[in-house]
Design a protein around this motif. Structure first.
Motif, short mmCIF file in Angstrom:
data_model
loop_
_atom_site.label_atom_id
_atom_site.label_comp_id
_atom_site.label_asym_id
_atom_site.label_seq_id
_atom_site.Cartn_x
_atom_site.Cartn_y
_atom_site.Cartn_z
N CYS A 1 37.41 53.07 -4.90
CA CYS A 1 37.57 51.72 -5.20
C CYS A 1 38.19 50.95 -3.91
CB CYS A 1 38.90 51.74 -6.37
SG CYS A 1 39.32 50.12 -6.49
N ASN B 1 38.41 47.33 -4.17
CA ASN B 1 38.81 46.18 -4.62
C ASN B 1 40.41 45.99 -4.15
OD1 ASN B 1 37.37 45.67 -7.96
ND2 ASN B 1 36.56 45.78 -5.89
N PRO C 1 43.67 45.26 -4.72
CA PRO C 1 44.78 46.04 -4.98
C PRO C 1 44.85 47.19 -4.18
CG PRO C 1 44.50 44.93 -6.97
CD PRO C 1 43.12 44.71 -6.00
N CYS C 2 43.48 48.15 -4.26
CA CYS C 2 43.49 49.38 -3.63
C CYS C 2 43.38 49.10 -1.96
CB CYS C 2 42.07 50.08 -4.20
SG CYS C 2 42.52 50.94 -5.62
N CYS D 1 37.47 47.98 -9.61
CA CYS D 1 38.95 48.42 -9.85
C CYS D 1 38.85 49.14 -11.17
CB CYS D 1 39.65 47.22 -10.36
SG CYS D 1 41.09 47.47 -11.15
N MET D 2 39.29 50.35 -10.99
CA MET D 2 39.32 51.37 -12.20
C MET D 2 40.57 51.35 -13.19
SD MET D 2 37.97 54.08 -9.81
CE MET D 2 36.42 54.07 -8.60
N GLY D 3 41.36 50.16 -12.86
CA GLY D 3 42.42 50.27 -13.70
C GLY D 3 43.53 50.94 -13.42
N ALA D 4 43.73 51.41 -12.09
CA ALA D 4 44.45 52.45 -11.72
C ALA D 4 45.08 52.05 -10.41
CB ALA D 4 43.96 53.75 -11.64
N CYS D 5 45.36 50.68 -10.26
CA CYS D 5 45.60 50.14 -9.02
C CYS D 5 47.19 50.82 -8.51
CB CYS D 5 45.87 48.58 -9.11
SG CYS D 5 44.59 47.84 -10.10
N VAL E 1 42.23 55.20 -5.19
CA VAL E 1 41.95 55.92 -6.09
C VAL E 1 40.46 56.40 -5.74
CG1 VAL E 1 43.42 55.28 -7.85
CG2 VAL E 1 41.58 54.20 -7.70
S1 FES Z 1 41.82 47.94 -7.43
FE1 FES Z 1 41.37 49.81 -7.25
S2 FES Z 1 41.91 50.46 -9.18
FE2 FES Z 1 42.45 48.51 -9.50
#
Ligand code: FES
Ligand code: SF4
Ligand code: FES
Lengths: 158, 803
Positions: A82, A84, A86-87, A123-127, A132
């Protein structure tokens, strides 16, 4: 085209929806087909379309929409990292860079031994667990520091 | 009803309606791209954003349901800012290539950009580029222009009944395409061009040939199937450049079939006949009109004097206008002959003397949409009547039952409730089953005349289901399609269907094969002393030979064979039931006058003695009466090509040359006025009832192989046969000899092998194809095609041999 076992799984998915809405099972059917074949060739999508009685292009729409479906052959292990925001703020790009360097490949490439494929994910919803990555769409790996990546590679190289 | 307020005005919207519906009712304009009144709501372009009181953000008018008391502003600062913002987004990736775009001048995006776009773009980053797709010979693409409104996709799913286009990918990578580069093959595909609000999908045949503002628009009516679609014909420098639908909710709605839309290419064909020609000593020579008409008049007079008037026969295409057909029969009758017909593909005329009017749809076209059950007998409806099939498809979506009895089972792209695929020879027996089932269900007596025929027949479950479907779901209708009308047992099929309709209390209709199938009857282009309708009712078939007799195809011999023929607007090698026999008869005739818009390769028109160039529908004024009995007159939109002349004028001059009474017309209106003299109410002249016709032996199945010879969609009439782009579509594929697998095995051939197909003394070499859904011992070989014109009857016996 698909094994009897896969067809049985698809049939089970189909039972979850009203009889005249077989196509609701398309996402699971594609996942099952991919599990068997490793990726979704045009013929595989066409087969699924016929099997569920839906237009081939409608299956293609679904398969191209979600990037967990592999439209090209992939290595034995597919890493989806990921990147995105946040990651990215918590080392996602570093994890990706480390993987690239270790495997000697870039995004959307496969190692010459056919073992690993690297993909950029959303995003995998595990920010909160960033960075991740996903192995073969199914195994979620959290807090992927360089050390943990090395461990993972070692484990999978065995 | 829900009451809402839009821009301070009150409006009541039907329950379930949207803000957009309310605005439309009030005549308030809200900009939009993806919304279309005939398609489902996608709400993906966001151009229609409006302000709704108490809603924190702008809402799309097309998908926001009207709620009691809602207050909407379409032009408030917030609404306009949202609309402008959305326009900026839409233009970010748009190439802004209006100067080289065919859509320029009729582009919704261009128009709305004038109202809502900024004068310059703030976007300096790279734009995305989307690869063009090859969608076939009709639609040209410029996919970078696509704004992803998905109208084309929804049209396929909802109207055409087949999803050929889809959106692949996501976000910035989303694009419109077909699965694995296939083409778009729907017979309604051209409508996607109209629907596309930008220049992403444009007409391939029209591409780069004119700018929109150079074209003048004229109204016309389609000359093809019996629907009578309303057209806008666009012309430039006396040439038809493009055809678009003219909206008529009661006929074609806002659609056109591809045949109606693209056949205009045939009007500009190289093969147009532009000067009269006479064959002298086996050589074709051009000549002037006077010479040609003198030649014709003398020829007809000679035939009349030497062999009697009954040796003269006239055959006309039902794609001709009412005026042309009327004058042709008037001329022939003036000469004392009753031999005139327009039903060249019909083979069974036993019912003629029982006809009580012109066969017609039996209801309004628009009423088809309301049907709850329909039985279509003998038609691949999608190809014969694309837009009637479309109406039925919509009815089926609303829960209607569609029942089919046909020898072939091509996908109609709609749900079919009951389907029977039987050999042509078994169709009448199948109807007898339905009749018996209907009588049982209704507990009524079968009419005495049919009792014997029906008594020994056992009823299958499907027949019972069809009968029940017609009885239990009202309104219901039974339709006879083109194949039924060409069928060698048409009269029996007609009579049985009529009785089923009576017992099941459904409406009963005959689907008009051609634009003027109804008009031809009313104009009197049928054998006998006069017209069935308007100009004095009389018996069809008495004192005159029908098409089949004239061409020597009928088993019933005629006293005096025709020696002089006038052929109008048709090509007997494609347009007759048995081309082989037709060609023989014509070759043996002493005089064949061909009134045609086309020359073939002149040398090959070896049966004709004189060619008179007539004007197609765009070059003459005329009238078509469509299958619902609607009289639609139109004017010529361009001047006749070369020396071609409207057929009505040619016939008028011929009438004068032959010194016949009553040929002093000056305008087509005068001809029309004469036709409608006896009473202008067409509806009283329409009837599908066969009085006392006695159904013959049904159910005997012959030993040999039977041909199923349908007319392919783009071979039906001379114009469409020359429409180049249509001829490159999938539907215009060269004919195959399709047969069930068992038959292939028996012959020892594989699908794809060339085989020899024989009828009478003619043969054709065609690739074999496998179609296991065909009835046993049936070979499907399309008729009306150059490759099969050597063959015989459309439904006769046929032989196949391996090479
Ligand atoms: S930004 Fe990577 S899991 Fe949400
Ligand atoms: S091609 Fe035209 S109709 Fe289809 S989605 Fe794009 S803009 Fe809309
Ligand atoms: S018209 Fe409403 S969102 Fe497109």
């Amino acid at each position: 085209m698909l094994s009897a076992e896969s067809l049985k799984k698809i049939d089970h998915e189909v039972t979850k929806y009203p009889a005249d809405q077989k196509q609701s099972a398309v996402m699971s059917a594609l996942a099952i087909a991919q599990d068997e074949k490793g990726w979704l060739a045009n013929e595989t999508m066409d087969f699924v379309a016929h099997y569920l009685g839906m237009p081939a292009i409608a299956v293609y729409e679904v398969a191209t929409f979600y990037n967990m479906y592999n439209l090209q052959p992939v290595g034995r292990y597919k890493f989806t990292v990921c990147t995105n925001l946040p990651c990215a703020l918590s080392g996602g790009n570093d994890a990706a860079a480390h993987l690239k360097q270790k495997l000697g490949i870039g995004f959307n490439q496969t190692t010459t031994d056919g073992k690993f494929t690297l993909k950029e994910g959303e995003c995998m919803g595990a920010c909160g667990d960033a960075p991740v990555l996903l192995v073969n769409n199914k195994r979620m790996c959290s807090f992927m520091s360089c050390e943990k990546i090395d461990q993972l590679l070692e484990e999978l190289s065995k | 009803m829900t009451n809402i307020e839009i821009d301070g005005k009150q409006v009541s919207v039907p329950t379930g309606g949207t803000v957009m519906d309310g605005a439309t009712q009030l005549g308030i304009y809200i900009p939009y791209f993806c919304y279309h009144k005939k398609l489902s709501i996608a709400a993906n372009c966001r151009m229609c954003l409006v302000q709704v009181e108490k809603a924190p953000k702008p809402l799309p008018a097309c998908s926001t349901p009207a709620v009691e008391g809602m207050k909407v502003s379409t032009h408030s600062a917030m609404a306009v800012a949202s609309q402008k913002g959305q326009m900026e987004f839409l233009l970010i990736n748009h190439p802004l290539d209006c100067p080289i775009c065919d859509q320029g001048g009729e582009c919704q995006l261009q128009d709305l950009a004038v109202g809502y776009g900024a004068s310059a773009s703030r976007y300096t980053e790279p734009k995305r580029v989307v690869v063009n797709k090859n969608l076939g010979p009709l639609i040209s693409t410029d996919m970078t222009r696509c704004i992803l409104c998905t109208r084309c996709v929804r049209f396929g799913q909802e109207i055409a009944g087949v999803m050929e286009l889809g959106v692949a990918g996501r976000g910035e990578h989303a694009e419109i395409l077909t699965f694995v580069d296939s083409t778009v093959d729907s017979e309604l595909s051209g409508n996607m061009i109209d629907l596309c609000p930008v220049g992403a999908l444009v007409s391939k045949p029209f591409r780069y040939s004119a700018r929109i503002w150079e074209l003048s628009r004229r109204k016309s009516v389609s000359p093809h199937c019996g629907l009578g679609s309303n057209l806008v014909v666009q012309i430039k420098l006396n040439r038809v450049m493009r055809v678009l639908p003219r909206e008529n909710e009661e006929i074609n709605e806002c659609w056109l079939s591809d045949k109606d839309r693209f056949s205009y290419e045939g009007l500009n064909s190289e093969e147009r006949l532009t000067t009269p020609m006479i064959k002298r000593d086996g050589q074709w020579q051009e000549c002037d009109w006077h010479t040609a008409l003198e030649f014709v008049a003398n020829g007809l007079k000679t035939a009349q004097e030497q062999h009697g008037a009954q040796s003269i026969g006239a055959l006309a295409s039902p794609h001709s206008t009412l005026e042309e057909l009327y004058l042709l029969q008037k001329l022939i009758r003036g000469l004392g002959s009753g031999n005139v017909d327009h039903r060249l593909r019909q083979s069974d005329f036993r019912a003629d003397s029982h006809l009580q009017g012109s066969p017609w749809l039996g209801m309004k076209i628009a009423e088809i949409s309301q049907l709850k059950s329909a039985l279509v007998i003998g038609s691949t409806l999608r190809k014969d009547h694309p837009l009637i099939a479309q109406r039925l498809r919509q009815a089926v979506k609303q829960g209607a039952h569609l029942n089919l009895i046909n020898p072939v089972s091509d996908d109609l792209l709609t749900k079919v409730t009951n389907q029977v695929v039987v050999a042509p020879a078994a169709m009448a027996a199948m109807l007898a089953q339905v009749l018996k089932a209907a009588a049982e269900l209704k507990a009524t007596e079968i009419p005495a005349t049919l009792k014997d025929t029906v008594s020994s027949i056992s009823v299958t479950d499907t027949a019972r289901a069809i009968a029940a479907s017609l009885i239990d779901n009202k309104p219901a209708a039974i339709f006879l399609g083109n194949l039924a009308q060409h069928h060698p047992q048409y009269a029996d099929i007609h009579m049985l269907a009529q009785h089923i309709a009576q017992i099941a209390e459904t409406s009963f209709g005959v689907l008009g094969e051609a634009a003027n199938s109804v008009g031809a009857y009313l104009a009197g282009a049928v054998p006998g002393p006069g017209a069935v309708g308007i100009s004095g009712s009389s018996q069809v078939g008495a004192n005159g030979s029908n098409a089949s007799q004239m061409l020597g195809m009928s088993a019933i011999p005629i006293a005096e064979p025709c020696r002089a023929f006038v052929l109008m607007n048709l090509e007997p090698e494609f347009d007759s039931y048995n081309p082989q026999q037709a060609m023989k008869t014509l070759a043996a005739a002493e005089l064949v006058v061909m009134m045609s818009a086309y020359k073939k390769h002149v040398a090959s028109v070896d049966y004709a003695d004189v060619l008179l160039p007539i004007a197609p529908f765009t070059e003459t004024s005329g009238t078509f009466i469509n299958t619902e009995g609607r009289v639609q007159s139109f004017n010529g939109v361009v001047a006749p090509l070369g020396d071609a002349r409207p057929a009505w004028k040619i016939l008028r001059v011929l009438g004068n040359l032959l010194q016949l009474d009553g040929f002093d017309y000056e305008t087509p209106e005068q001809v029309r006025a004469e036709i409608f003299l006896a009473g202008s109410d067409v509806s009283t002249q329409l009837s599908n009832r066969l009085g006392s016709f006695a159904v013959g032996e049904i159910g005997q199945v012959s030993e040999g192989l039977q041909r199923i010879g349908e007319v392919p969609i783009y071979q039906a009439d001379p114009i469409v046969r020359r429409a180049e782009s249509l001829q490159r579509t999938h539907d215009a594929m060269a004919p195959l000899a399709s047969m069930p697998g068992a038959l292939l095995d028996r012959l020892g051939v594989q699908a794809g092998d060339m085989i020899k197909v024989k009828q009478g003394d003619g043969e054709a070499l065609l690739p074999a194809a496998r179609d296991d859904k065909l009835p046993a011992n049936c070979v499907r070989v399309a008729s009306a095609h150059p490759l099969t014109a050597t063959l015989g009857a459309m439904f006769g016996e046929i032989m196949v041999e391996r090479l």
